[in-house]
Design a protein around this motif. Structure first.
Motif, PDB file in Angstrom:
ATOM      1  N   SER A  60       0.833  -1.204   0.000  1.00 27.21           N
ATOM      2  CA  SER A  60       0.000   0.000   0.000  1.00 27.21           C
ATOM      3  C   SER A  60       0.864   1.249   0.000  1.00 27.21           C
ATOM      4  CB  SER A  60      -0.935   0.001   1.204  1.00 27.21           C
ATOM      5  OG  SER A  60      -0.210   0.002   2.417  1.00 27.21           O
TER       6      SER A  60
ATOM      7  N   SER B 276      -6.995  -1.024  -5.041  1.00 25.69           N
ATOM      8  CA  SER B 276      -7.930  -0.731  -3.966  1.00 25.69           C
ATOM      9  C   SER B 276      -7.612   0.655  -3.409  1.00 25.69           C
ATOM     10  CB  SER B 276      -7.812  -1.786  -2.855  1.00 25.69           C
ATOM     11  OG  SER B 276      -8.658  -1.474  -1.770  1.00 25.69           O
TER      12      SER B 276
ATOM     13  N   ALA C  94      -8.615   3.433  -0.528  1.00 33.40           N
ATOM     14  CA  ALA C  94      -9.288   3.567   0.767  1.00 33.40           C
ATOM     15  C   ALA C  94      -9.164   4.993   1.270  1.00 33.40           C
ATOM     16  CB  ALA C  94      -8.689   2.594   1.781  1.00 33.40           C
ATOM     17  N   TYR C  95     -10.251   5.487   1.871  1.00 30.42           N
ATOM     18  CA  TYR C  95     -10.264   6.850   2.402  1.00 30.42           C
ATOM     19  C   TYR C  95     -10.932   6.836   3.770  1.00 30.42           C
ATOM     20  CZ  TYR C  95     -10.064  11.950   1.889  1.00 30.42           C
ATOM     21  OH  TYR C  95      -9.756  13.275   2.031  1.00 30.42           O
TER      22      TYR C  95
ATOM     23  N   THR D 226     -13.914   3.697   7.113  1.00 31.76           N
ATOM     24  CA  THR D 226     -13.169   3.704   5.862  1.00 31.76           C
ATOM     25  C   THR D 226     -14.112   3.444   4.701  1.00 31.76           C
ATOM     26  OG1 THR D 226     -11.195   2.824   6.962  1.00 31.76           O
ATOM     27  CG2 THR D 226     -11.271   2.675   4.558  1.00 31.76           C
TER      28      THR D 226
ATOM     29  N   GLN E 143     -14.110   2.496   0.743  1.00 33.15           N
ATOM     30  CA  GLN E 143     -13.125   1.818  -0.089  1.00 33.15           C
ATOM     31  C   GLN E 143     -13.731   1.387  -1.411  1.00 33.15           C
ATOM     32  OE1 GLN E 143     -10.488  -0.802   2.046  1.00 33.15           O
ATOM     33  NE2 GLN E 143     -10.521  -2.326   0.413  1.00 33.15           N
TER      34      GLN E 143
ATOM     35  N   ASP F 229     -12.708  -1.209  -4.700  1.00 34.31           N
ATOM     36  CA  ASP F 229     -11.817  -2.245  -5.198  1.00 34.31           C
ATOM     37  C   ASP F 229     -12.182  -2.568  -6.646  1.00 34.31           C
ATOM     38  OD1 ASP F 229     -10.539  -2.736  -2.627  1.00 34.31           O
ATOM     39  OD2 ASP F 229     -12.430  -3.667  -2.059  1.00 34.31           O
TER      40      ASP F 229
END
Length: 288
Positions: free
Chosen positions: A195, A236, A238-239, A249, A251, A253
């Motif tokens: 990541s 993916s 994510a925030y 979160t 997310q 994908d």
């Protein structure tokens, strides 16, 4: 989909605390979930996701990859800290989760409740024997409330390494599963998910690149199916967001499922027999 994600999220996320281990009810792979307050002993986790189809270990699981029947999954679970290490962080946990799939029922799904086609229920024990290393023993019972599929039981051993140096930066993970009820065989899966942060803020968005390879041995996918292989890879995003006092979160994908010839043919006639299947998910996870 990334544009949708960032359009929805217009607020900076909360500062992150520590994390808890968690296991996927589908393939028993481990992950780490950020929590609001690592000092508490019970950490509830709630997840809601929408998918373009439902696939399990690369094979069709009730819904083909299309937009005509978009399945929704709701999961409830959590982690209970049984023991803490010298630094105060948990190193022994009981984890549990119930993941439930809902969709527009087909004509052959007649048992009530018709829309509730899947309920995967997992219970496990996880241990962190060293920095960044997590292991787990889990047991999962997979049922179909509307009767569209038979009940199966699975016992799994899993491992995850997420140290912030060396091999840990790739976040390697693996799991081995044996069915104790239902179709027999053995299933193994291994992969990485490095990541990267997308901003200078710790609580900002991040990008992961998950890559997995799974093998179903000795008729795991279906009686007489032999050994079958699939892989998946993609992106993916994510925030973290502020929501309900949780470490939440949002997310997105986007994955490609790549199946061997025998595995893709197993999906006929109910699903596509394509060698490569696009699979997208938008999810919201809340953890306390």
């Amino acid at each position: 989909m990334a544009a949708i994600l960032f359009a929805i999220v217009a607020v900076a996320g909360p500062a992150r605390g520590q994390s808890i281990p968690f296991a996927d009810t589908e393939d028993a792979t481990l992950s780490e979930i950020d929590v609001k307050d690592e000092g508490r002993n019970w950490h509830p986790v709630v997840t809601l996701d929408i998918r373009n189809g439902d696939y399990a270990r690369g094979a069709l699981d009730d819904d083909d990859a299309a937009l005509d029947r978009v399945p929704v999954h709701v999961a409830f679970g959590g982690a209970l800290v049984l023991r803490r290490g010298r630094d105060g962080s948990g190193d022994l946990f009981v984890i549990g989760q119930s993941s439930n799939g809902l969709h527009a029922p087909r004509a052959d799904e007649r048992a009530a409740p018709r829309a509730w086609y899947e309920s995967n229920n997992l219970l496990g024990l996880t241990w962190r024997p060293a920095d960044g290393l997590t292991t787990a023993a889990t047991y999962t019972i997979k049922t179909s409330p509307n009767g569209v599929a038979s009940t199966t039981h699975e016992a799994s051993l899993s491992i995850l390494y997420t140290a912030d140096r060396g091999l840990g930066r790739l976040k390697p993970r693996a799991a081995i599963t044996r069915r104790t009820q239902g179709e027999g065989g053995l299933y193994t899966i291994a992969g990485i998910s490095p990541s990267f942060t997308l901003s200078g803020r710790e609580e900002g968005p991040s990008l992961s690149v998950p890559v997995l390879v799974g093998v179903g041995w000795n008729g795991f996918y279906a009686e007489g199916s032999g050994t079958r292989v699939y892989g998946s890879g993609g992106l993916s995003i994510a925030y973290p967001i502020k929501l309900g006092g949780s470490a939440a979160t949002l997310q997105a994908d986007i994955l490609a499922l790549v199946r061997d010839d025998r595995l893709r043919r197993l999906d006929a006639p109910g699903g596509t027999t394509a060698a490569v299947v696009p699979h997208a998910t938008i999810s919201l996870m809340l953890a306390w």
